[in-house]
Design a protein around this motif. Structure first.
Motif, PDB file in Angstrom:
ATOM      1  N   LEU A 168       0.829  -1.208   0.000  1.00  0.00           N
ATOM      2  CA  LEU A 168       0.000   0.000   0.000  1.00  0.00           C
ATOM      3  C   LEU A 168       0.862   1.257   0.000  1.00  0.00           C
ATOM      4  O   LEU A 168       0.597   2.202  -0.755  1.00  0.00           O
ATOM      5  CB  LEU A 168      -0.946  -0.023   1.215  1.00  0.00           C
ATOM      6  N   ALA A 171       2.377   1.947  -3.434  1.00  0.00           N
ATOM      7  CA  ALA A 171       1.440   2.508  -4.399  1.00  0.00           C
ATOM      8  C   ALA A 171       1.081   3.948  -4.051  1.00  0.00           C
ATOM      9  O   ALA A 171       0.774   4.752  -4.928  1.00  0.00           O
ATOM     10  CB  ALA A 171       0.181   1.644  -4.448  1.00  0.00           C
ATOM     11  N   LEU A 172       1.144   4.284  -2.747  1.00  0.00           N
ATOM     12  CA  LEU A 172       0.688   5.607  -2.314  1.00  0.00           C
ATOM     13  C   LEU A 172       1.769   6.670  -2.393  1.00  0.00           C
ATOM     14  O   LEU A 172       1.531   7.773  -2.878  1.00  0.00           O
ATOM     15  CB  LEU A 172       0.198   5.529  -0.867  1.00  0.00           C
TER      16      LEU A 172
ATOM     17  N   ILE B  69      -8.500   3.902  -1.844  1.00  0.00           N
ATOM     18  CA  ILE B  69      -8.502   3.494  -0.443  1.00  0.00           C
ATOM     19  C   ILE B  69      -8.139   4.672   0.441  1.00  0.00           C
ATOM     20  O   ILE B  69      -8.773   4.935   1.451  1.00  0.00           O
ATOM     21  CB  ILE B  69      -7.520   2.330  -0.232  1.00  0.00           C
ATOM     22  N   VAL B  70      -7.096   5.394   0.030  1.00  0.00           N
ATOM     23  CA  VAL B  70      -6.628   6.513   0.846  1.00  0.00           C
ATOM     24  C   VAL B  70      -5.859   7.475  -0.068  1.00  0.00           C
ATOM     25  O   VAL B  70      -5.316   7.071  -1.097  1.00  0.00           O
ATOM     26  CB  VAL B  70      -5.777   5.978   2.031  1.00  0.00           C
ATOM     27  N   THR B  71      -5.869   8.751   0.297  1.00  0.00           N
ATOM     28  CA  THR B  71      -5.122   9.751  -0.473  1.00  0.00           C
ATOM     29  C   THR B  71      -4.073  10.386   0.435  1.00  0.00           C
ATOM     30  O   THR B  71      -4.358  10.692   1.595  1.00  0.00           O
ATOM     31  CB  THR B  71      -6.073  10.854  -0.988  1.00  0.00           C
ATOM     32  N   SER B  80      -3.214   8.990  -4.667  1.00  0.00           N
ATOM     33  CA  SER B  80      -4.128   8.012  -4.080  1.00  0.00           C
ATOM     34  C   SER B  80      -3.983   6.694  -4.826  1.00  0.00           C
ATOM     35  O   SER B  80      -3.372   6.618  -5.886  1.00  0.00           O
ATOM     36  CB  SER B  80      -5.566   8.497  -4.178  1.00  0.00           C
TER      37      SER B  80
END
Lengths: 217, 205
Positions: A168, A171-172, B69-71, B80
């Protein structure tokens, strides 16, 4: 016969896939109760009926040892790189936990520590203990060992936590030169460790715990 | 000894002890007297209720995968991701093994589990075995612990806390959809799907 008869004593066999109770076919040459090569198909779901999972000890040992070998680079090698304008920071599993603890999220640090370090170690120790004691036919603490196996089965897959965290964040955190997160080889070894320990606990047959000499009833 | 039909018997998966099946009333759980493992529990929810839950879970699952999902924010830049953004990012970053693991345990396996179960229940509610009942039931059994959406929710929480020190974090609808999905999965965790073998008798469908 004891008050709690076991399947073999009654000439029965349970299908591990659908749970159907089948009678041993009388005179069936392969169903001789020795637990080896009992090839017969379940009449309901078609799965092979076996008294015990095939080669349970050998497969579990092999997978457990493979998982342990993977576990070493998983901990030694960094799992994630955080790069920003002026520094590059490589994180291992442990340094990630320490970072969470220091940055003021001790409760999450405990969760990650449990999922990434305690659970895999517990699996190695628990499955190792179960294998050695069952292979000796030991009657020691059978109920507790049965519980230990169910615990390993229940918590096993939560170790995947750190792998998802890295995925995660990768990707963020993509702010070109300002800030970047990249996965490093440690996370691949860690993911493989989790998969291998899950396969190991699935190939262990908990019924073997009870197969030694009866001392409990 | 007179045992009646084998359907009246139950064998503990964890220690091979044989029991006579007991009628369970609401909330009852039968446990093995030798090893303490759960043998069987009362079927609290009927096929209709389970189907409704599965359809809800499918809708929530689609949302959890479509929405970000989240920024994260840094100096006015925003970034994001969705679940598939994660899978693609890991593939591009030379972590293909992890990419495949994430795709399987968070996307393909959960989706397969829900659609297969939905299909089986759709027919089970009218007392019929769905086409492909036997192979689908076996496949459902084999999928076992390889669906990990609930682990991902905890992982997302950890990632958010880690990112919070350096970035502005804005939770997106995807994370709420995942939270709802976890609740639904928890309900399903208590349902023994093997009951479908007994609930839906074999007959020409």
């Amino acid at each position: 016969m004891s008050a709690l008869p076991r399947a073999a004593e009654l000439g029965l066999i349970a299908c591990t896939v659908c749970g159907l109770v089948c009678r041993n076919v009388p005179g069936h040459p392969q169903l001789d109760g020795d637990g080896v090569d009992d090839a017969m198909a379940c009449p309901r779901c078609g799965a092979t009926l076996r008294r015990r999972k095939a080669d349970s000890y050998m497969r579990t040992w092999a997978l457990l040892i493979a998982a342990f070998i993977m576990y070493i680079p998983a901990n030694v090698l960094p799992i994630m790189r955080t790069a920003s304008l002026n520094d590059i920071d490589d994180n291992t599993i442990i340094s990630g936990v320490v970072e969470l603890w220091v940055k003021g999220a001790p409760n999450l640090a405990i969760i990650v520590f449990t999922a990434s370090i305690v659970v895999p170690m517990l699996k190695f120790l628990a499955l190792g203990t179960l294998l050695v004691s069952s292979q000796r036919g030991s009657g020691w603490a059978r109920v507790q060992r049965a519980k230990l196996y169910r615990l390993v089965e229940l918590i096993g897959y939560w170790s995947m936590l750190d792998v998802f965290v890295v995925a995660l964040l990768t990707a963020l955190v993509r702010f070109s030169v300002l800030s970047l997160v990249e996965p490093l080889p440690g996370v691949i070894f860690f993911g493989l460790t989790v998969v291998l320990t899950m396969l190991a606990s699935m190939s262990f047959d908990p019924r073997l715990i009870w197969d030694g000499k009866d001392t409990d009833d | 000894m007179g045992m009646g039909s084998p359907e009246a018997l139950l064998i503990c998966e964890h220690c091979d002890t044989v029991y006579r099946r007991q009628l369970l009333s609401r909330g009852d759980v039968a446990c093995c007297m030798r090893c303490g493992a759960e043998l069987e529990r009362h079927h609290g929810l009927g096929a209709n209720a389970l189907l409704a839950l599965i359809l809800t879970a499918l809708i929530v699952f689609v949302q959890a995968n479509m929405w970000p999902i989240v920024t994260l924010g840094l100096n006015g830049q925003l970034s994001s991701t969705t679940l598939w953004g994660m899978i693609i990012a890991m593939w591009q970053e030379q972590a293909k093994v992890v990419s495949v693991l994430v795709a399987a345990t968070l996307f393909f396996f959960p989706l397969m589990k829900m659609t297969m179960l939905g299909w089986l229940l759709w027919f089970a509610r009218v007392g019929r075995r769905a086409p492909g009942f036997v192979p689908l039931m076996v496949a459902l059994h084999r999928l076992g612990p390889w669906t990990m959406s609930e682990v991902f929710v905890l992982g997302a929480l950890v990632a958010i806390v880690k990112a919070h020190t350096y970035f502005d974090v804005i939770p997106d609808p995807g994370i709420y959809a995942y939270a709802a999905l976890t609740l639904l999965i928890t309900i399903f965790a208590g349902v023994d799907l093997r009951r479908l073998w007994d609930d839906v008798p074999e007959q020409a469908a």
